[in-house]
Design an enzyme around this catalytic site. Structure first.
Site, PDB file in Angstrom:
ATOM      1  N   ASN A   7       0.835  -0.814   0.357  1.00  0.00           N
ATOM      2  CA  ASN A   7      -0.178   0.017  -0.194  1.00  0.00           C
ATOM      3  C   ASN A   7       0.999   0.768   0.445  1.00  0.00           C
ATOM      4  O   ASN A   7       2.004   1.602   1.035  1.00  0.00           O
ATOM      5  CB  ASN A   7      -0.704  -0.282   1.260  1.00  0.00           C
ATOM      6  CG  ASN A   7      -1.813   1.015   1.220  1.00  0.00           C
ATOM      7  OD1 ASN A   7      -1.301   2.807   1.084  1.00  0.00           O
ATOM      8  ND2 ASN A   7      -3.072   0.935   2.355  1.00  0.00           N
ATOM      9  N   HIS A  10       0.855   6.059   1.864  1.00  0.00           N
ATOM     10  CA  HIS A  10       1.776   7.157   2.722  1.00  0.00           C
ATOM     11  C   HIS A  10       3.180   8.032   2.350  1.00  0.00           C
ATOM     12  O   HIS A  10       3.676   9.149   2.380  1.00  0.00           O
ATOM     13  CB  HIS A  10       1.918   6.267   3.548  1.00  0.00           C
ATOM     14  CG  HIS A  10       1.371   6.217   4.922  1.00  0.00           C
ATOM     15  ND1 HIS A  10      -0.179   7.444   5.114  1.00  0.00           N
ATOM     16  CD2 HIS A  10       0.722   5.532   5.553  1.00  0.00           C
ATOM     17  CE1 HIS A  10      -1.182   6.793   5.644  1.00  0.00           C
ATOM     18  NE2 HIS A  10      -0.529   5.514   6.090  1.00  0.00           N
ATOM     19  N   HIS A  43      -5.625   3.230  -1.581  1.00  0.00           N
ATOM     20  CA  HIS A  43      -7.054   3.510  -0.759  1.00  0.00           C
ATOM     21  C   HIS A  43      -7.447   5.304  -1.437  1.00  0.00           C
ATOM     22  O   HIS A  43      -6.827   6.502  -1.054  1.00  0.00           O
ATOM     23  CB  HIS A  43      -7.104   3.870   0.934  1.00  0.00           C
ATOM     24  CG  HIS A  43      -8.418   4.289   1.163  1.00  0.00           C
ATOM     25  ND1 HIS A  43      -8.281   3.856   2.679  1.00  0.00           N
ATOM     26  CD2 HIS A  43      -9.825   4.154   0.880  1.00  0.00           C
ATOM     27  CE1 HIS A  43      -9.896   4.175   2.629  1.00  0.00           C
ATOM     28  NE2 HIS A  43     -10.561   4.350   1.649  1.00  0.00           N
ATOM     29  N   ARG A  45      -9.808   7.929  -1.178  1.00  0.00           N
ATOM     30  CA  ARG A  45     -10.619   8.576   0.381  1.00  0.00           C
ATOM     31  C   ARG A  45     -11.288   9.135  -0.421  1.00  0.00           C
ATOM     32  O   ARG A  45     -10.750  10.552  -1.008  1.00  0.00           O
ATOM     33  CB  ARG A  45     -10.071   8.670   1.711  1.00  0.00           C
ATOM     34  CG  ARG A  45      -8.590   7.483   2.642  1.00  0.00           C
ATOM     35  CD  ARG A  45      -8.026   8.811   3.225  1.00  0.00           C
ATOM     36  NE  ARG A  45      -9.338   8.274   4.491  1.00  0.00           N
ATOM     37  CZ  ARG A  45      -9.477   7.558   5.384  1.00  0.00           C
ATOM     38  NH1 ARG A  45      -8.553   6.699   5.776  1.00  0.00           N
ATOM     39  NH2 ARG A  45     -10.404   7.740   6.364  1.00  0.00           N
ATOM     40  N   ARG A  49      -7.200  12.878   1.094  1.00  0.00           N
ATOM     41  CA  ARG A  49      -6.037  13.198   1.574  1.00  0.00           C
ATOM     42  C   ARG A  49      -4.254  12.698   1.537  1.00  0.00           C
ATOM     43  O   ARG A  49      -3.643  13.234   2.129  1.00  0.00           O
ATOM     44  CB  ARG A  49      -6.048  12.895   3.342  1.00  0.00           C
ATOM     45  CG  ARG A  49      -5.760  11.594   3.197  1.00  0.00           C
ATOM     46  CD  ARG A  49      -6.010  11.571   4.866  1.00  0.00           C
ATOM     47  NE  ARG A  49      -7.406  11.601   5.488  1.00  0.00           N
ATOM     48  CZ  ARG A  49      -7.968  10.881   6.777  1.00  0.00           C
ATOM     49  NH1 ARG A  49      -7.158  10.226   7.376  1.00  0.00           N
ATOM     50  NH2 ARG A  49      -9.479  11.113   7.547  1.00  0.00           N
ATOM     51  N   HIS A  50      -4.836  11.747   0.253  1.00  0.00           N
ATOM     52  CA  HIS A  50      -3.389  11.207   0.229  1.00  0.00           C
ATOM     53  C   HIS A  50      -3.350  10.951  -1.459  1.00  0.00           C
ATOM     54  O   HIS A  50      -3.377  11.852  -2.700  1.00  0.00           O
ATOM     55  CB  HIS A  50      -2.576  10.021   0.897  1.00  0.00           C
ATOM     56  CG  HIS A  50      -3.106   8.820   2.005  1.00  0.00           C
ATOM     57  ND1 HIS A  50      -4.546   8.753   0.562  1.00  0.00           N
ATOM     58  CD2 HIS A  50      -3.467   8.746   2.952  1.00  0.00           C
ATOM     59  CE1 HIS A  50      -5.173   7.551   1.552  1.00  0.00           C
ATOM     60  NE2 HIS A  50      -4.952   7.733   2.373  1.00  0.00           N
ATOM     61  N   GLU A  70      -8.831   0.420  -2.252  1.00  0.00           N
ATOM     62  CA  GLU A  70      -9.444   0.348  -0.911  1.00  0.00           C
ATOM     63  C   GLU A  70     -10.421   1.639  -1.507  1.00  0.00           C
ATOM     64  O   GLU A  70     -10.283   3.166  -1.589  1.00  0.00           O
ATOM     65  CB  GLU A  70      -8.885   0.949  -0.296  1.00  0.00           C
ATOM     66  CG  GLU A  70      -7.456  -0.553   0.216  1.00  0.00           C
ATOM     67  CD  GLU A  70      -6.808  -0.410   1.527  1.00  0.00           C
ATOM     68  OE1 GLU A  70      -6.822   0.284   1.915  1.00  0.00           O
ATOM     69  OE2 GLU A  70      -5.904  -0.853   1.930  1.00  0.00           O
ATOM     70  N   THR A 101      -8.057   3.239   8.480  1.00  0.00           N
ATOM     71  CA  THR A 101      -8.984   2.871   8.777  1.00  0.00           C
ATOM     72  C   THR A 101      -9.463   2.067  10.313  1.00  0.00           C
ATOM     73  O   THR A 101      -8.738   1.227  10.593  1.00  0.00           O
ATOM     74  CB  THR A 101      -9.012   1.656   7.379  1.00  0.00           C
ATOM     75  OG1 THR A 101      -9.260   2.587   6.336  1.00  0.00           O
ATOM     76  CG2 THR A 101     -10.598   1.244   7.711  1.00  0.00           C
ATOM     77  N   GLU A 151     -10.905  -9.419   3.935  1.00  0.00           N
ATOM     78  CA  GLU A 151      -9.627  -8.751   3.982  1.00  0.00           C
ATOM     79  C   GLU A 151      -9.309  -8.799   5.734  1.00  0.00           C
ATOM     80  O   GLU A 151     -10.384  -8.065   6.399  1.00  0.00           O
ATOM     81  CB  GLU A 151      -9.448  -7.419   3.570  1.00  0.00           C
ATOM     82  CG  GLU A 151      -7.827  -7.477   4.160  1.00  0.00           C
ATOM     83  CD  GLU A 151      -6.871  -5.839   3.515  1.00  0.00           C
ATOM     84  OE1 GLU A 151      -7.307  -6.664   2.269  1.00  0.00           O
ATOM     85  OE2 GLU A 151      -6.406  -5.467   3.890  1.00  0.00           O
ATOM     86  N   HIS A 189      -3.718  -4.902   8.284  1.00  0.00           N
ATOM     87  CA  HIS A 189      -3.458  -3.528   9.052  1.00  0.00           C
ATOM     88  C   HIS A 189      -2.890  -3.520   9.935  1.00  0.00           C
ATOM     89  O   HIS A 189      -3.081  -4.205  11.220  1.00  0.00           O
ATOM     90  CB  HIS A 189      -5.179  -3.122   9.262  1.00  0.00           C
ATOM     91  CG  HIS A 189      -5.534  -1.377   9.684  1.00  0.00           C
ATOM     92  ND1 HIS A 189      -4.815  -1.074  10.682  1.00  0.00           N
ATOM     93  CD2 HIS A 189      -6.228  -0.944   9.578  1.00  0.00           C
ATOM     94  CE1 HIS A 189      -5.032   0.217  10.604  1.00  0.00           C
ATOM     95  NE2 HIS A 189      -5.305   0.546   9.264  1.00  0.00           N
ATOM     96  N   GLY A 190      -2.174  -2.577   9.869  1.00  0.00           N
ATOM     97  CA  GLY A 190      -1.234  -2.610  11.906  1.00  0.00           C
ATOM     98  C   GLY A 190       0.051  -3.543  11.670  1.00  0.00           C
ATOM     99  O   GLY A 190       0.663  -3.884  12.307  1.00  0.00           O
TER     100      GLY A 190
HETATM  101  N1  PXP Z   1      -5.606  -3.218   4.751  1.00  0.00           N
HETATM  102  C1  PXP Z   1      -6.949  -2.389   4.588  1.00  0.00           C
HETATM  103  C2  PXP Z   1      -8.614  -2.309   4.105  1.00  0.00           C
HETATM  104  C3  PXP Z   1      -6.843  -0.631   5.030  1.00  0.00           C
HETATM  105  O1  PXP Z   1      -7.332   0.114   4.897  1.00  0.00           O
HETATM  106  C4  PXP Z   1      -5.530  -0.023   5.603  1.00  0.00           C
HETATM  107  C5  PXP Z   1      -5.053   0.907   6.059  1.00  0.00           C
HETATM  108  O2  PXP Z   1      -5.316   1.452   4.425  1.00  0.00           O
HETATM  109  C6  PXP Z   1      -4.112  -1.447   4.880  1.00  0.00           C
HETATM  110  C7  PXP Z   1      -4.698  -2.704   4.822  1.00  0.00           C
HETATM  111  C8  PXP Z   1      -2.658  -1.515   4.974  1.00  0.00           C
HETATM  112  O3  PXP Z   1      -2.628  -0.778   6.018  1.00  0.00           O
HETATM  113  P1  PXP Z   1      -1.069  -0.440   7.147  1.00  0.00           P
HETATM  114  O4  PXP Z   1      -0.173   1.019   6.315  1.00  0.00           O
HETATM  115  O5  PXP Z   1      -0.943  -0.709   8.696  1.00  0.00           O
HETATM  116  O6  PXP Z   1      -0.157  -1.189   7.226  1.00  0.00           O
END
Ligand code: PXP
Length: 241
Positions: A7, A10, A43, A45, A49-50, A70, A101, A151, A189-190
């Site tokens: 992803n 950022h 993503h 949004r 924002r990005h 996303e 998210t 997911e 995520h995370g």
């Molecule tokens: N999966 C989904 C559906 C998300 O919304 C995000 C955050 O944008 C991620 C994965 C990736 O999360 P992270 O940036 O914490 O790795």
């Protein structure tokens, strides 16, 4: 091998801090692919924002692996996805004030609307997954609305300090259930270089989507090395099982 979706949101966050044209998330995506990423995730949004619409257009032209978009399951976003034609889409909940998210999608509570959005995109050949907490009723509802996959939200596992084993068990149970229901199982995520191994080792999970930790590492060592290091970890998790 488990697939790694990188992803690059950022990279765009940093660009938007100055509202100029560097760093470029498309360039980052191409470097990630060169280093072995199996897909690129962004993503778009509601508040832009990005990632911007232009980024998605350029990614659609240039990404050679697969593009995963996303998005919120709103009419505006579904129309945009129909235009962009990503390979995959992942419906996520979205609130303007959140930093990222924060929770899974309430599929159970919005079955009608989500089923319609899933049908529209899958009718155009776009595979749809639903970003859900590791909860039985949400996974079952995802199957019911006809999604290709889920997911699984790994945030609670990643954030846990004391009850990590319990949170991991929730992810394991959700992944097993989803696979049993015929859903393709992704997770994200995370996830970072320290916590990814137990998740990557789960045979039911075929794809991870990872953003923040890879982009943060890329700031220090470059995108290609950051992706290669994550790919190595994913490989080792499957070898040692
Ligand atoms: N999966 C989904 C559906 C998300 O919304 C995000 C955050 O944008 C991620 C994965 C990736 O999360 P992270 O940036 O914490 O790795």
């Amino acid at each position: 091998m488990i697939r790694l979706g990188v992803n690059v949101d950022h990279v765009a966050t940093l660009r938007e801090a100055r509202r100029i044209d560097i760093p470029d998330p498309v360039e980052a995506a191409l470097l990630a692919e060169k280093a072995g990423a199996d897909g690129i995730t962004v993503h778009l949004r509601e508040d832009r924002r990005h990632i911007q619409e232009r980024d998605v257009e350029l990614l659609r032209e240039q990404v050679r692996t697969k593009l995963n978009l996303e998005m919120a399951a709103t009419d505006e976003m579904v129309r945009l996805a129909e235009r962009f034609r990503p390979d995959d889409a992942c419906f996520v909940p979205e609130r303007r004030e959140e930093l990222t998210t924060e929770g899974g999608l309430n599929v159970l509570g919005h079955r009608g609307r989500i089923r319609e959005a899933v049908e529209r995109l899958q009718g155009k050949g776009i595979r749809v997954s639903l970003f859900t907490n590791p909860e039985t009723d949400q996974i079952e509802a995802s199957r019911e609305v006809g999604a290709h996959g889920v997911e699984i939200h790994t945030g609670r596992y990643c954030d846990a300090t004391r009850d990590k084993a319990r949170e991991l068990a929730e992810v394991v149970a959700a992944a097993c259930l989803a696979e049993r229901l015929g859903l393709e199982v992704h997770a994200g995520h995370g996830l970072n270089y320290h916590n990814v191994l137990p998740i990557a080792a789960l045979p039911e999970i075929v794809e991870l989507n990872i953003g923040h930790s890879i982009v943060a590492r890329a700031v220090m060592v470059g995108m290609e090395r950051a992706v290669r290091e994550m790919k190595e970890l994913l490989r080792s998790s499957r070898e040692t099982r």
